[in-house]
Design a protein around this motif. Sequence first.
Motif, PDB file in Angstrom:
ATOM      1  N   MET A 148      20.390 -12.631  57.259  1.00  0.00           N
ATOM      2  CA  MET A 148      19.833 -12.738  58.405  1.00  0.00           C
ATOM      3  C   MET A 148      18.388 -12.202  58.383  1.00  0.00           C
ATOM      4  SD  MET A 148      22.250 -12.838  61.638  1.00  0.00           S
ATOM      5  CE  MET A 148      23.717 -14.072  61.654  1.00  0.00           C
ATOM      6  N   GLN A 149      18.134 -11.079  57.813  1.00  0.00           N
ATOM      7  CA  GLN A 149      16.869 -10.183  57.598  1.00  0.00           C
ATOM      8  C   GLN A 149      15.878 -10.892  56.677  1.00  0.00           C
ATOM      9  OE1 GLN A 149      16.293  -7.174  59.526  1.00  0.00           O
ATOM     10  NE2 GLN A 149      14.306  -8.082  58.967  1.00  0.00           N
ATOM     11  N   ASP A 150      16.503 -11.641  55.683  1.00  0.00           N
ATOM     12  CA  ASP A 150      15.695 -12.293  54.944  1.00  0.00           C
ATOM     13  C   ASP A 150      14.776 -13.398  55.415  1.00  0.00           C
ATOM     14  OD1 ASP A 150      16.321 -10.820  52.733  1.00  0.00           O
ATOM     15  OD2 ASP A 150      18.102 -11.932  52.204  1.00  0.00           O
ATOM     16  N   ILE A 151      15.560 -14.131  56.244  1.00  0.00           N
ATOM     17  CA  ILE A 151      15.422 -15.152  57.229  1.00  0.00           C
ATOM     18  C   ILE A 151      14.156 -14.575  58.354  1.00  0.00           C
ATOM     19  CG2 ILE A 151      15.805 -17.212  58.865  1.00  0.00           C
ATOM     20  CD1 ILE A 151      18.648 -17.035  57.630  1.00  0.00           C
ATOM     21  N   ALA A 152      14.763 -13.486  58.764  1.00  0.00           N
ATOM     22  CA  ALA A 152      13.710 -12.919  59.829  1.00  0.00           C
ATOM     23  C   ALA A 152      12.495 -12.659  59.343  1.00  0.00           C
ATOM     24  CB  ALA A 152      14.191 -11.741  60.440  1.00  0.00           C
ATOM     25  N   ASP A 153      12.392 -12.176  58.011  1.00  0.00           N
ATOM     26  CA  ASP A 153      11.020 -11.755  57.395  1.00  0.00           C
ATOM     27  C   ASP A 153       9.983 -12.720  56.925  1.00  0.00           C
ATOM     28  OD1 ASP A 153      12.322  -9.025  57.547  1.00  0.00           O
ATOM     29  OD2 ASP A 153      12.891  -9.314  55.288  1.00  0.00           O
ATOM     30  N   ARG A 154      10.902 -14.079  56.770  1.00  0.00           N
ATOM     31  CA  ARG A 154      10.224 -14.982  56.230  1.00  0.00           C
ATOM     32  C   ARG A 154       9.402 -15.808  57.440  1.00  0.00           C
ATOM     33  NH1 ARG A 154      11.820 -18.416  51.866  1.00  0.00           N
ATOM     34  NH2 ARG A 154      10.644 -20.261  52.809  1.00  0.00           N
ATOM     35  N   LEU A 155       9.879 -15.696  58.686  1.00  0.00           N
ATOM     36  CA  LEU A 155       9.262 -16.274  59.635  1.00  0.00           C
ATOM     37  C   LEU A 155       8.797 -15.340  60.646  1.00  0.00           C
ATOM     38  CD1 LEU A 155      12.126 -18.769  60.901  1.00  0.00           C
ATOM     39  CD2 LEU A 155      10.007 -19.259  59.932  1.00  0.00           C
ATOM     40  N   GLY A 156       8.678 -14.018  60.326  1.00  0.00           N
ATOM     41  CA  GLY A 156       8.144 -12.823  61.043  1.00  0.00           C
ATOM     42  C   GLY A 156       8.571 -12.846  62.456  1.00  0.00           C
ATOM     43  N   VAL A 157       9.898 -12.901  62.579  1.00  0.00           N
ATOM     44  CA  VAL A 157      10.798 -12.580  63.769  1.00  0.00           C
ATOM     45  C   VAL A 157      11.765 -11.579  63.586  1.00  0.00           C
ATOM     46  CG1 VAL A 157      10.506 -15.131  64.700  1.00  0.00           C
ATOM     47  CG2 VAL A 157      12.254 -14.346  63.220  1.00  0.00           C
ATOM     48  N   VAL A 187      17.171 -14.270  64.891  1.00  0.00           N
ATOM     49  CA  VAL A 187      17.823 -15.100  63.963  1.00  0.00           C
ATOM     50  C   VAL A 187      19.340 -15.205  64.212  1.00  0.00           C
ATOM     51  CG1 VAL A 187      18.580 -15.500  61.442  1.00  0.00           C
ATOM     52  CG2 VAL A 187      16.073 -14.550  62.064  1.00  0.00           C
ATOM     53  N   SER A 188      19.889 -14.108  64.514  1.00  0.00           N
ATOM     54  CA  SER A 188      21.314 -13.980  64.948  1.00  0.00           C
ATOM     55  C   SER A 188      21.580 -15.140  66.109  1.00  0.00           C
ATOM     56  CB  SER A 188      21.885 -12.644  65.351  1.00  0.00           C
ATOM     57  OG  SER A 188      23.331 -12.714  65.689  1.00  0.00           O
ATOM     58  N   LYS A 189      20.721 -14.755  67.253  1.00  0.00           N
ATOM     59  CA  LYS A 189      20.735 -15.794  68.530  1.00  0.00           C
ATOM     60  C   LYS A 189      20.757 -17.311  68.102  1.00  0.00           C
ATOM     61  CE  LYS A 189      19.137 -12.235  71.809  1.00  0.00           C
ATOM     62  NZ  LYS A 189      18.212 -11.968  73.043  1.00  0.00           N
ATOM     63  N   ALA A 190      19.777 -17.351  67.430  1.00  0.00           N
ATOM     64  CA  ALA A 190      19.504 -18.862  66.874  1.00  0.00           C
ATOM     65  C   ALA A 190      20.737 -19.491  66.047  1.00  0.00           C
ATOM     66  CB  ALA A 190      18.111 -19.058  66.196  1.00  0.00           C
ATOM     67  N   LEU A 191      21.393 -18.695  65.152  1.00  0.00           N
ATOM     68  CA  LEU A 191      22.239 -19.242  64.428  1.00  0.00           C
ATOM     69  C   LEU A 191      23.807 -19.235  65.220  1.00  0.00           C
ATOM     70  CD1 LEU A 191      21.355 -17.608  60.847  1.00  0.00           C
ATOM     71  CD2 LEU A 191      20.916 -19.885  61.624  1.00  0.00           C
ATOM     72  N   ASN A 192      23.695 -18.466  66.083  1.00  0.00           N
ATOM     73  CA  ASN A 192      24.715 -18.653  66.955  1.00  0.00           C
ATOM     74  C   ASN A 192      24.783 -19.169  68.410  1.00  0.00           C
ATOM     75  OD1 ASN A 192      26.838 -16.811  65.142  1.00  0.00           O
ATOM     76  ND2 ASN A 192      25.075 -15.474  65.304  1.00  0.00           N
ATOM     77  N   ILE A 234      14.477 -21.745  62.629  1.00  0.00           N
ATOM     78  CA  ILE A 234      15.326 -20.842  61.836  1.00  0.00           C
ATOM     79  C   ILE A 234      16.343 -21.636  61.024  1.00  0.00           C
ATOM     80  CG2 ILE A 234      17.026 -19.037  62.281  1.00  0.00           C
ATOM     81  CD1 ILE A 234      15.121 -18.040  64.607  1.00  0.00           C
ATOM     82  N   ILE A 235      17.195 -22.616  61.713  1.00  0.00           N
ATOM     83  CA  ILE A 235      18.143 -23.216  61.193  1.00  0.00           C
ATOM     84  C   ILE A 235      17.737 -24.091  59.980  1.00  0.00           C
ATOM     85  CG2 ILE A 235      19.390 -25.253  61.440  1.00  0.00           C
ATOM     86  CD1 ILE A 235      19.981 -24.309  64.591  1.00  0.00           C
ATOM     87  N   ASP A 236      16.524 -24.613  60.155  1.00  0.00           N
ATOM     88  CA  ASP A 236      16.040 -25.254  58.661  1.00  0.00           C
ATOM     89  C   ASP A 236      15.654 -24.663  57.598  1.00  0.00           C
ATOM     90  OD1 ASP A 236      16.266 -27.755  60.455  1.00  0.00           O
ATOM     91  OD2 ASP A 236      13.921 -27.897  61.222  1.00  0.00           O
ATOM     92  N   LEU A 237      15.067 -23.308  57.975  1.00  0.00           N
ATOM     93  CA  LEU A 237      14.612 -22.311  56.973  1.00  0.00           C
ATOM     94  C   LEU A 237      16.070 -21.855  56.363  1.00  0.00           C
ATOM     95  CD1 LEU A 237      12.644 -20.847  55.199  1.00  0.00           C
ATOM     96  CD2 LEU A 237      12.782 -19.034  57.253  1.00  0.00           C
ATOM     97  N   ALA A 238      17.306 -21.728  57.070  1.00  0.00           N
ATOM     98  CA  ALA A 238      18.282 -21.249  56.647  1.00  0.00           C
ATOM     99  C   ALA A 238      18.967 -22.057  55.658  1.00  0.00           C
ATOM    100  CB  ALA A 238      19.197 -20.817  57.933  1.00  0.00           C
ATOM    101  N   VAL A 239      18.890 -23.232  56.067  1.00  0.00           N
ATOM    102  CA  VAL A 239      19.543 -24.245  55.230  1.00  0.00           C
ATOM    103  C   VAL A 239      18.587 -24.263  53.742  1.00  0.00           C
ATOM    104  CG1 VAL A 239      19.790 -26.999  54.851  1.00  0.00           C
ATOM    105  CG2 VAL A 239      20.223 -25.719  56.959  1.00  0.00           C
ATOM    106  N   GLU A 240      17.122 -24.530  53.749  1.00  0.00           N
ATOM    107  CA  GLU A 240      16.357 -24.438  52.492  1.00  0.00           C
ATOM    108  C   GLU A 240      16.831 -23.069  51.763  1.00  0.00           C
ATOM    109  OE1 GLU A 240      11.991 -23.180  52.115  1.00  0.00           O
ATOM    110  OE2 GLU A 240      12.241 -24.455  53.547  1.00  0.00           O
ATOM    111  N   MET A 241      17.046 -21.858  52.312  1.00  0.00           N
ATOM    112  CA  MET A 241      17.241 -20.735  51.686  1.00  0.00           C
ATOM    113  C   MET A 241      18.772 -20.647  50.922  1.00  0.00           C
ATOM    114  SD  MET A 241      15.171 -18.019  53.947  1.00  0.00           S
ATOM    115  CE  MET A 241      15.493 -16.722  52.780  1.00  0.00           C
ATOM    116  N   ASP A 242      19.523 -21.799  51.464  1.00  0.00           N
ATOM    117  CA  ASP A 242      21.284 -21.579  51.172  1.00  0.00           C
ATOM    118  C   ASP A 242      21.620 -20.472  51.891  1.00  0.00           C
ATOM    119  OD1 ASP A 242      23.070 -22.971  49.973  1.00  0.00           O
ATOM    120  OD2 ASP A 242      23.012 -21.753  48.125  1.00  0.00           O
ATOM    121  N   TYR A 243      21.305 -20.258  53.138  1.00  0.00           N
ATOM    122  CA  TYR A 243      22.176 -19.060  53.715  1.00  0.00           C
ATOM    123  C   TYR A 243      23.577 -19.735  54.141  1.00  0.00           C
ATOM    124  CZ  TYR A 243      23.670 -16.214  57.845  1.00  0.00           C
ATOM    125  OH  TYR A 243      24.292 -15.393  58.734  1.00  0.00           O
ATOM    126  N   LYS A 244      24.631 -18.658  53.765  1.00  0.00           N
ATOM    127  CA  LYS A 244      26.026 -18.957  53.973  1.00  0.00           C
ATOM    128  C   LYS A 244      26.233 -18.928  55.466  1.00  0.00           C
ATOM    129  CE  LYS A 244      30.657 -17.892  52.887  1.00  0.00           C
ATOM    130  NZ  LYS A 244      31.290 -16.940  51.933  1.00  0.00           N
TER     131      LYS A 244
END
Length: 335
Positions: free
Chosen positions: A7-16, A21-26, A39-49
């Motif tokens: 989640m931190q990787d996603i947060a760093d990419r978006l500057g949030v 990120v946790s709130k958005a994904l849950n 956030i969801i779109d980037l998570a998919v792009e980054m292959d987040y589990k």
Amino acid sequence: MSKKVTMQDIADRLGVSKVTVSKALNDKPGVSEELKQKIIDLAVEMDYKFNSIAKALKTKRTGNIGVIVPEIFFTKNEFFYTKIFHYIEMEATRRKMNTILTILTAEEEAKNKVPLMCQEQKVDGLLLLGQVSPKYVTFLNKLNLPMILVDFYYRDIKLDHVVTDNFYASYNITSYLIEKGHKKIGFCGNINLYSSIQDRYLGYHKALLEYGLVFDEKYLLKERDDKGNYIDIIIPDELPTAFVCNCDKAAYLLGSKLNAMGYKIPDDVSLVSFDDVEYSTMFNPPITTVKVKRDEMARQAVTQLLWRIENNEDLGQRIVIGTDIVIRDSVKEIK
């Protein structure tokens, strides 16, 4: 081997923040729909589990909450648990989740049958509504599904549970009777049956002790047998001036039996009860009762289950819902 995306990787990419990120994904409040989708779109792009709920959001599919209710709690004229299930369904829908109901037969419970909805990962978590046997709860717990007990608990089974503050509520309404001048007060309910009845019985005892009143065992009446089936109430030869009934249906049945014997409510015997379901107003006069907040129980149960799906620490949390007394016409003041 590629590094696991966090989640931190996603947060760093978006500057949030990671919390955002946790709130958005849950699917928790506090994040705009536009940012949530980014956030969801980037998570998919980054292959987040993704976990089960986040995966449902990502694919535009809702998750599933399983609700298991023993059949004895879901009969035609049962107003308490059917209403809680209705509120669970409403809250689940609001949280973008489906509900799947299983009405558990006594035979299925005795044979430790796995509900169909628990097979092939059809549900993300379970709410057990009413009181299920400790043996069956232990069996279900081996399925490794997040699980919340609703309106009951077992000390030796470390699972989250959402319950009414039965002890204090009973202490409170028994004290109300005492302050109205009643000194001989009985209790109507099978105290060997459910944890909620036991807690209400103990709260009743606390009030008697606090006011220096003596408990008389002949005033302890059963309205159900040890399997939960309603039975004919045996009325003692000598009556107290009031009864605390473990639920509105018990009060309705006791009041009807006393009426048939020629007693008047509240002139001869006062009644108070619990739940604030239809039975309390079907009786004449309407019964003073403890209002159990079924909507809040349902909301907290769904909220805790969604949290538990994401968190495995601190198991066995106890969530207690407060009550209110609804004053009606079934209590006589003794000068």
